[in-house]
Design a protein around this motif. Structure first.
Motif, mmCIF file in Angstrom:
data_model
loop_
_atom_site.group_PDB
_atom_site.id
_atom_site.type_symbol
_atom_site.label_atom_id
_atom_site.label_comp_id
_atom_site.label_asym_id
_atom_site.label_seq_id
_atom_site.Cartn_x
_atom_site.Cartn_y
_atom_site.Cartn_z
ATOM 1 N N GLY A 253 0.804 -1.214 0.000
ATOM 2 C CA GLY A 253 0.000 0.000 0.000
ATOM 3 C C GLY A 253 0.833 1.258 0.000
ATOM 4 N N ALA A 254 2.143 1.140 0.211
ATOM 5 C CA ALA A 254 3.025 2.302 0.126
ATOM 6 C C ALA A 254 3.081 2.788 -1.312
ATOM 7 C CB ALA A 254 4.421 1.940 0.619
ATOM 8 N N TYR A 255 3.279 4.096 -1.484
ATOM 9 C CA TYR A 255 3.405 4.641 -2.830
ATOM 10 C C TYR A 255 4.590 5.600 -2.885
ATOM 11 C CZ TYR A 255 1.339 9.004 -1.066
ATOM 12 O OH TYR A 255 1.109 10.162 -0.360
ATOM 13 N N PHE A 256 5.127 5.778 -4.071
ATOM 14 C CA PHE A 256 6.123 6.819 -4.300
ATOM 15 C C PHE A 256 6.052 7.246 -5.760
ATOM 16 C CE2 PHE A 256 8.400 2.832 -5.100
ATOM 17 C CZ PHE A 256 9.084 3.084 -6.282
ATOM 18 N N ARG A 257 6.461 8.487 -6.005
ATOM 19 C CA ARG A 257 6.517 9.024 -7.357
ATOM 20 C C ARG A 257 7.519 10.170 -7.416
ATOM 21 N NH1 ARG A 257 4.514 14.066 -7.818
ATOM 22 N NH2 ARG A 257 2.675 14.782 -6.655
ATOM 23 N N PRO A 258 8.040 10.472 -8.601
ATOM 24 C CA PRO A 258 8.958 11.608 -8.721
ATOM 25 C C PRO A 258 8.254 12.926 -8.427
ATOM 26 C CG PRO A 258 9.086 10.175 -10.651
ATOM 27 C CD PRO A 258 7.880 9.745 -9.873
ATOM 28 N N GLU A 259 9.014 13.863 -7.892
ATOM 29 C CA GLU A 259 8.527 15.223 -7.669
ATOM 30 C C GLU A 259 9.751 16.150 -7.699
ATOM 31 O OE1 GLU A 259 6.018 18.491 -6.904
ATOM 32 O OE2 GLU A 259 5.555 16.437 -7.532
ATOM 33 N N LEU A 286 6.009 6.822 11.103
ATOM 34 C CA LEU A 286 5.496 6.065 9.962
ATOM 35 C C LEU A 286 6.551 5.974 8.867
ATOM 36 C CD1 LEU A 286 2.794 4.696 9.185
ATOM 37 C CD2 LEU A 286 2.172 6.808 8.009
ATOM 38 N N PHE A 287 7.270 7.063 8.657
ATOM 39 C CA PHE A 287 8.334 7.039 7.650
ATOM 40 C C PHE A 287 9.516 6.200 8.123
ATOM 41 C CE2 PHE A 287 12.229 8.556 5.706
ATOM 42 C CZ PHE A 287 11.889 8.555 4.354
ATOM 43 N N GLU A 288 9.965 6.433 9.334
ATOM 44 C CA GLU A 288 11.182 5.776 9.817
ATOM 45 C C GLU A 288 10.999 4.273 10.026
ATOM 46 O OE1 GLU A 288 11.746 8.010 13.320
ATOM 47 O OE2 GLU A 288 12.290 9.870 12.279
ATOM 48 N N GLU A 289 9.850 3.894 10.560
ATOM 49 C CA GLU A 289 9.658 2.495 10.944
ATOM 50 C C GLU A 289 8.972 1.655 9.879
ATOM 51 O OE1 GLU A 289 7.522 2.621 14.604
ATOM 52 O OE2 GLU A 289 8.959 3.982 15.570
ATOM 53 N N VAL A 290 8.184 2.286 9.005
ATOM 54 C CA VAL A 290 7.387 1.523 8.036
ATOM 55 C C VAL A 290 7.810 1.809 6.595
ATOM 56 C CG1 VAL A 290 5.051 1.030 7.207
ATOM 57 C CG2 VAL A 290 5.442 1.498 9.644
ATOM 58 N N LEU A 291 7.776 3.094 6.226
ATOM 59 C CA LEU A 291 7.964 3.454 4.822
ATOM 60 C C LEU A 291 9.375 3.207 4.319
ATOM 61 C CD1 LEU A 291 6.039 6.736 3.924
ATOM 62 C CD2 LEU A 291 6.199 4.653 2.557
ATOM 63 N N TRP A 292 10.347 3.702 5.040
ATOM 64 C CA TRP A 292 11.727 3.613 4.553
ATOM 65 C C TRP A 292 12.142 2.163 4.285
ATOM 66 C CZ3 TRP A 292 16.314 6.777 7.023
ATOM 67 C CH2 TRP A 292 17.425 6.713 6.179
ATOM 68 N N PRO A 293 11.869 1.227 5.204
ATOM 69 C CA PRO A 293 12.223 -0.166 4.891
ATOM 70 C C PRO A 293 11.521 -0.701 3.636
ATOM 71 C CG PRO A 293 11.807 0.095 7.237
ATOM 72 C CD PRO A 293 11.386 1.374 6.590
ATOM 73 N N GLY A 301 18.202 1.371 -4.630
ATOM 74 C CA GLY A 301 18.841 2.681 -4.607
ATOM 75 C C GLY A 301 18.307 3.595 -3.526
ATOM 76 N N PHE A 302 17.143 3.242 -2.961
ATOM 77 C CA PHE A 302 16.548 4.071 -1.913
ATOM 78 C C PHE A 302 17.069 3.720 -0.519
ATOM 79 C CE2 PHE A 302 12.370 5.183 -4.339
ATOM 80 C CZ PHE A 302 13.053 6.156 -5.044
ATOM 81 N N GLU A 303 17.998 2.784 -0.431
ATOM 82 C CA GLU A 303 18.594 2.505 0.871
ATOM 83 C C GLU A 303 19.269 3.755 1.425
ATOM 84 O OE1 GLU A 303 21.178 -0.805 0.467
ATOM 85 O OE2 GLU A 303 19.573 -2.258 0.067
ATOM 86 N N ALA A 304 19.832 4.548 0.518
ATOM 87 C CA ALA A 304 20.429 5.829 0.902
ATOM 88 C C ALA A 304 19.515 6.938 0.394
ATOM 89 C CB ALA A 304 21.828 5.969 0.323
#
Length: 390
Positions: A253-259, A286-293, A301-304
């Motif tokens: 259910g996570a999403y991402f897109r360019p901006e 929510l970002f630190e514990e759920v989204l980033w992983p 490439g999103f590890e960094a």
């Protein structure tokens, strides 16, 4: 003061309705839009992820978005004022819904519904996904659904202001105030009391009040199953280069897109951490514990990455089925609803505005048959469920 049509809420749905009604040749009445915050700083429109898609599970939602895309592509024909056209910056890069084996049946069923509605969408195998998006980790995927045309993202604030400016150029009046309560006599709403103390008598009332819609309905004796749900959006930068990146919807259910030079992302909290909420505090955990992983697992490439900024807005969530409630309540003849969009209000605003203008002018839908989104299924507790809620 008297107005033929009172629209409560002047964000994108309310202003789209004002525009379509004012430009309807068969409507000759006076229109007043009451909006409590003309800066729109906290409106759902301004704080949204500002995107549009055709990949829904409900045919009505597909048709609403199809008209929305068509409207965006021809905005100069609709919203130009003195030769100036809103700069929407519509980036038609598609949505990519990803599915593991567990979600494959739903993805395929949705694809069947979408193809029946002439949605330009393709199902891709993991190998095809890897070839087209080499930056994507497909090891756990069974398929992906990619929209080819009509889907993407835009400047939501520009669209909202474009509707408002055009409506005003057509004679629509805007008033800064909050509607404190509606006064009802029998089967009609007769007036609205504003926070300024003014009483507005009216012919028709349209509830486009977003997360304030439930209280407004209650003042007229109507129970509306809509609550505010907070959604946090995060903007980050990364050295990763994601060529031809669409709006990606992960199986989680996570999403991402360019901006711009980075990426927007978000995810709904788990149900137990998603109460009714009206504050604007960002859910950083929510970002630190759920989204980033999730992001790092889907795009190595999103590890960094570096989180740059974040904000929170609200969905006006329809608790019954995550679909809009559109049209008149059977107990009141002149009170129309456009509520509970559950995150789809921006993309559906053009079609909903047109539909409401038809209800006011003709007493029926003329271009899209949207009776399935009416009050009947709410009152009968027969949900018309939208599965693809992002």
């Amino acid at each position: 003061m008297h107005t033929d049509v009172l629209i409560v809420g002047g964000a994108v749905v309310g202003s789209a309705t004002a525009y379509f009604l004012a430009s309807q040749p068969s409507f000759k009445g006076k229109i007043l839009v009451v909006e409590q915050d003309p800066t729109y700083e906290k409106s759902a429109t301004a704080l949204s992820a500002a995107s549009i898609r055709h990949q829904f599970s409900t045919p009505e939602n597909i048709r609403l978005s199809q008209f929305g895309s068509s409207f965006l592509k021809s905005v100069e024909q609709h919203l130009a004022v003195d030769g100036e056209v809103p700069a929407l910056g519509f980036k038609e890069r598609g949505y990519l819904f990803l599915a593991t084996a567990q979600g494959l049946d739903i993805l395929q069923a949705n694809h069947h519904t979408q193809r029946a509605e002439n949605v330009d969408v393709n199902l891709l195998t993991p190998a095809q996904l890897q070839s087209r998006f080499p930056w994507l980790n497909v090891s756990d995927l069974s398929a992906g659904s990619l929209g080819n045309t009509g889907e993407g993202w835009l400047d939501a604030y520009a669209l909202m202001q474009g509707f408002r400016r055009k409506a005003q150029s057509l004679g629509v009046q805007y008033r800064q105030a909050r509607v404190e309560a509606l006064h009802r006599e029998g089967r009609r709403v007769t007036s609205a009391r504003l926070s300024t103390g003014e009483l507005i008598t009216c012919g028709t009332v349209i509830n486009a009040a977003g997360t304030g819609a439930t209280a407004l309905a209650q003042s007229a004796g109507i129970s509306l199953p809509v609550q505010a749900r907070k959604r946090s959006i995060f903007f980050f930068t990364s050295s990763a280069r994601l060529d031809a990146c669409p709006m990606v919807i992960d199986p989680t259910g996570a999403y991402f897109r360019p901006e711009g030079e980075g990426y927007l992302c978000g995810i709904a909290p788990s149900p137990e951490h998603d109460p009714e909420c009206h504050d604007f505090e960002v859910q950083h955990s929510l970002f630190e514990e759920v989204l980033w992983p999730i992001l790092a697992a889907r795009v190595p490439g999103f590890e960094a990455l570096r989180l740059q900024r974040s904000w929170a807005g609200h969905y006006d969530m329809n608790l019954l089925d995550h679909n809009a409630i559109l049209g008149a309540h059977p107990d009141i003849d002149n009170f129309l609803f456009a509520n509970g969009f559950s995150g789809h209000g921006l993309q559906h605003a053009p079609a909903v505005g047109r539909a409401l203008s038809e209800l006011v002018t003709f007493g029926e839908f003329r271009t899209l048959q949207l009776d399935a989104l009416g009050w009947r299924r709410v009152l009968n507790a027969q949900p018309l469920r939208e599965i693809n809620v992002v």
